[in-house]
Design an enzyme around this catalytic site. Structure first.
Site, short mmCIF file in Angstrom:
data_model
loop_
_atom_site.label_atom_id
_atom_site.label_comp_id
_atom_site.label_asym_id
_atom_site.label_seq_id
_atom_site.Cartn_x
_atom_site.Cartn_y
_atom_site.Cartn_z
N CYS A 158 11.09 -3.52 10.12
CA CYS A 158 10.05 -2.86 10.94
C CYS A 158 8.75 -3.67 10.94
O CYS A 158 8.01 -3.67 11.93
CB CYS A 158 9.81 -1.43 10.45
SG CYS A 158 11.26 -0.38 10.68
N SER A 172 2.58 2.54 -2.32
CA SER A 172 3.83 2.44 -3.08
C SER A 172 3.75 3.14 -4.44
O SER A 172 4.75 3.17 -5.16
CB SER A 172 4.20 0.96 -3.28
OG SER A 172 3.17 0.29 -3.98
N LEU A 205 -11.11 -3.04 3.59
CA LEU A 205 -10.76 -1.78 2.91
C LEU A 205 -10.19 -0.82 3.93
O LEU A 205 -10.60 -0.82 5.09
CB LEU A 205 -11.99 -1.16 2.26
CG LEU A 205 -12.69 -1.98 1.17
CD1 LEU A 205 -13.80 -1.16 0.53
CD2 LEU A 205 -11.72 -2.49 0.12
N CYS A 230 9.01 3.32 4.31
CA CYS A 230 8.67 2.78 5.63
C CYS A 230 8.41 3.94 6.59
O CYS A 230 9.28 4.81 6.77
CB CYS A 230 9.82 1.91 6.15
SG CYS A 230 9.56 1.33 7.84
N GLU A 243 -6.51 -2.49 -8.27
CA GLU A 243 -6.90 -3.34 -7.14
C GLU A 243 -7.15 -4.79 -7.58
O GLU A 243 -8.13 -5.43 -7.17
CB GLU A 243 -8.16 -2.78 -6.44
CG GLU A 243 -8.05 -1.34 -5.97
CD GLU A 243 -7.04 -1.11 -4.84
OE1 GLU A 243 -6.51 -2.09 -4.29
OE2 GLU A 243 -6.77 0.06 -4.53
N MET A 267 0.85 -1.19 0.00
CA MET A 267 0.00 0.00 0.00
C MET A 267 0.90 1.25 0.00
O MET A 267 2.01 1.23 0.54
CB MET A 267 -0.92 0.00 1.22
CG MET A 267 -2.03 -1.04 1.11
SD MET A 267 -3.15 -1.00 2.52
CE MET A 267 -3.98 0.57 2.27
N GLN A 303 -5.92 -7.47 -6.81
CA GLN A 303 -5.91 -8.52 -5.78
C GLN A 303 -7.32 -8.92 -5.34
O GLN A 303 -7.54 -10.01 -4.84
CB GLN A 303 -5.09 -8.08 -4.55
CG GLN A 303 -5.74 -7.04 -3.64
CD GLN A 303 -5.57 -5.60 -4.12
OE1 GLN A 303 -4.91 -5.38 -5.13
NE2 GLN A 303 -6.15 -4.63 -3.43
N1 LIG Z 1 4.74 6.09 3.45
C1 LIG Z 1 4.50 6.52 2.20
N2 LIG Z 1 5.39 6.24 1.21
C2 LIG Z 1 5.17 6.69 -0.03
N3 LIG Z 1 4.07 7.39 -0.42
C3 LIG Z 1 3.14 7.66 0.50
C4 LIG Z 1 3.31 7.25 1.86
N4 LIG Z 1 2.22 7.66 2.55
C5 LIG Z 1 1.42 8.30 1.69
N5 LIG Z 1 1.95 8.30 0.45
C6 LIG Z 1 1.30 8.89 -0.74
O1 LIG Z 1 0.77 7.85 -1.52
C7 LIG Z 1 0.97 8.17 -2.89
C8 LIG Z 1 0.88 6.91 -3.70
O2 LIG Z 1 -0.50 6.57 -3.76
P1 LIG Z 1 -1.07 5.43 -4.67
O3 LIG Z 1 -0.56 5.55 -6.07
O4 LIG Z 1 -2.56 5.45 -4.48
O5 LIG Z 1 -0.42 4.15 -3.99
P2 LIG Z 1 -0.93 2.63 -4.00
O6 LIG Z 1 -1.90 2.48 -5.14
O7 LIG Z 1 0.31 1.82 -4.20
O8 LIG Z 1 -1.54 2.41 -2.66
C9 LIG Z 1 2.31 8.85 -2.90
O9 LIG Z 1 2.51 9.68 -4.03
C10 LIG Z 1 2.26 9.68 -1.62
O10 LIG Z 1 1.66 10.93 -1.87
C1 LIG Z 2 -2.83 -5.23 2.98
C2 LIG Z 2 -4.31 -5.36 2.74
C3 LIG Z 2 -5.01 -4.33 2.15
N1 LIG Z 2 -6.34 -4.45 1.94
C4 LIG Z 2 -7.09 -3.35 1.32
C5 LIG Z 2 -6.83 -1.99 1.89
C6 LIG Z 2 -7.10 -1.08 0.71
O1 LIG Z 2 -8.51 -0.84 0.67
C7 LIG Z 2 -6.67 -1.92 -0.49
C8 LIG Z 2 -5.29 -1.59 -1.01
O2 LIG Z 2 -5.29 -0.33 -1.58
P1 LIG Z 2 -3.96 0.40 -2.15
O3 LIG Z 2 -4.48 1.10 -3.38
O4 LIG Z 2 -2.95 -0.65 -2.46
O5 LIG Z 2 -3.50 1.34 -1.10
O6 LIG Z 2 -6.66 -3.26 -0.04
C9 LIG Z 2 -7.01 -5.61 2.27
O7 LIG Z 2 -8.23 -5.73 2.05
N2 LIG Z 2 -6.31 -6.62 2.87
C10 LIG Z 2 -4.99 -6.55 3.10
O8 LIG Z 2 -4.40 -7.53 3.64
ZN LIG Z 3 11.52 0.29 8.45
#
Ligand SMILES: Nc1ncnc2c1ncn2[C@@H]1O[C@H](COP(=O)(O)OP(=O)(O)O)[C@@H](O)[C@H]1O
Ligand SMILES: Cc1cn([C@H]2C[C@H](O)[C@@H](COP(=O)(O)O)O2)c(=O)[nH]c1=O
Ligand SMILES: [Zn+2]
Length: 199
Positions: free
Chosen positions: A187, A27, A174, A152, A96, A25, A98
């Site tokens: 960590c 990333s 979610l 991290c 999403e 998440m 997964q």
């Molecule tokens: N710990 C973190 N590391 C990197 N980005 C983070 C962090 N916390 C919040 N963000 C935000 O999340 C954004 C990425 O969001 P998103 O593309 O929706 O990620 P994902 O789909 O992988 O969850 C980054 O551009 C940043 O603004």
């Molecule tokens: C690790 C994990 C995540 N989820 C859920 C939480 C969020 O709603 C999405 C992931 O969203 P992102 O775009 O990658 O930030 O998945 C879950 O249901 N179960 C898990 O173990």
């Molecule tokens: Zn760490």
């Protein structure tokens, strides 16, 4: 791995292929998916983006990143619906992944075999560190896999794990920053030990 390299040949080639964007998440999976889909639109390719209808976190009808970037999408309940919406489509985006059923693997393969560029974003691991839904098989059949990393929140290293900070054992829950934090391996293991000692 260099994710943001400008691979123009693959991008504009109009050949069937499967690209997977995976990681923890926060990333940047969704941002990278949106970036690739917007560039395909600029190239005047016919695109369609899908997400699982259960993902209603930020919007019901858009794919939205944690940084508020967004793009319109079609929410669907089952991977089989993708084939119904993609007869004239050149580039398919799926966020999403997964959460989708295992049928997604064959759907992506069929699309790519028929000349469609398929870009799939999803969590490679769940909160327990186990492979999540159809993601491992999608990585296996992909032409290209981009593993992206968050930072991290404990130590500032690259994070590959999504630590759940609330009590729930369900695989699907979610959530955002109130429920999850991205952690590096060290960590994450420390956090799991802490969780165990709090039980
Ligand atoms: N710990 C973190 N590391 C990197 N980005 C983070 C962090 N916390 C919040 N963000 C935000 O999340 C954004 C990425 O969001 P998103 O593309 O929706 O990620 P994902 O789909 O992988 O969850 C980054 O551009 C940043 O603004
Ligand atoms: C690790 C994990 C995540 N989820 C859920 C939480 C969020 O709603 C999405 C992931 O969203 P992102 O775009 O990658 O930030 O998945 C879950 O249901 N179960 C898990 O173990
Ligand atoms: Zn760490």
């Amino acid at each position: 791995m260099v994710v943001y390299s400008e691979d123009h040949t693959q991008e504009t080639r109009r050949r069937g292929r499967i690209e997977v964007i995976c990681g923890s998440m926060f990333s940047g999976k969704t941002e990278e998916l949106i970036r690739r889909m917007k560039r395909a639109k600029f190239a005047r390719q016919r695109v369609e983006i899908f997400k699982p209808a259960i993902d209603t976190r930020y919007s019901e009808e858009d794919v939205v990143s944690h940084d508020s970037h967004s793009i319109a999408c079609t929410p669907i309940d089952s991977s089989a619906s993708i084939l119904l919406f993609t007869s004239e489509i050149e580039v398919v985006g799926i966020d999403e992944a997964q959460f989708f059923d295992e049928g997604l693997i064959d759907v992506c393969k069929q699309l790519a075999d028929n000349g469609v560029r398929v870009i799939v974003a999803g969590l490679d691991m769940d909160f327990k560190g186990n492979p999540f839904g159809p993601m491992p098989q999608l990585c296996a059949i992909a032409d290209e896999v981009s593993k992206v990393h968050a930072i991290c929140v404990k130590c500032g290293e690259l994070a590959s794990f999504s630590h759940r900070t609330v009590k729930s054992d369900k695989q699907v829950l979610l959530g955002e920053t109130a429920e999850y934090e991205p952690l590096c391996r060290v960590c994450y293991l420390r956090a799991l030990e802490q969780d165990d000692s709090n039980k």
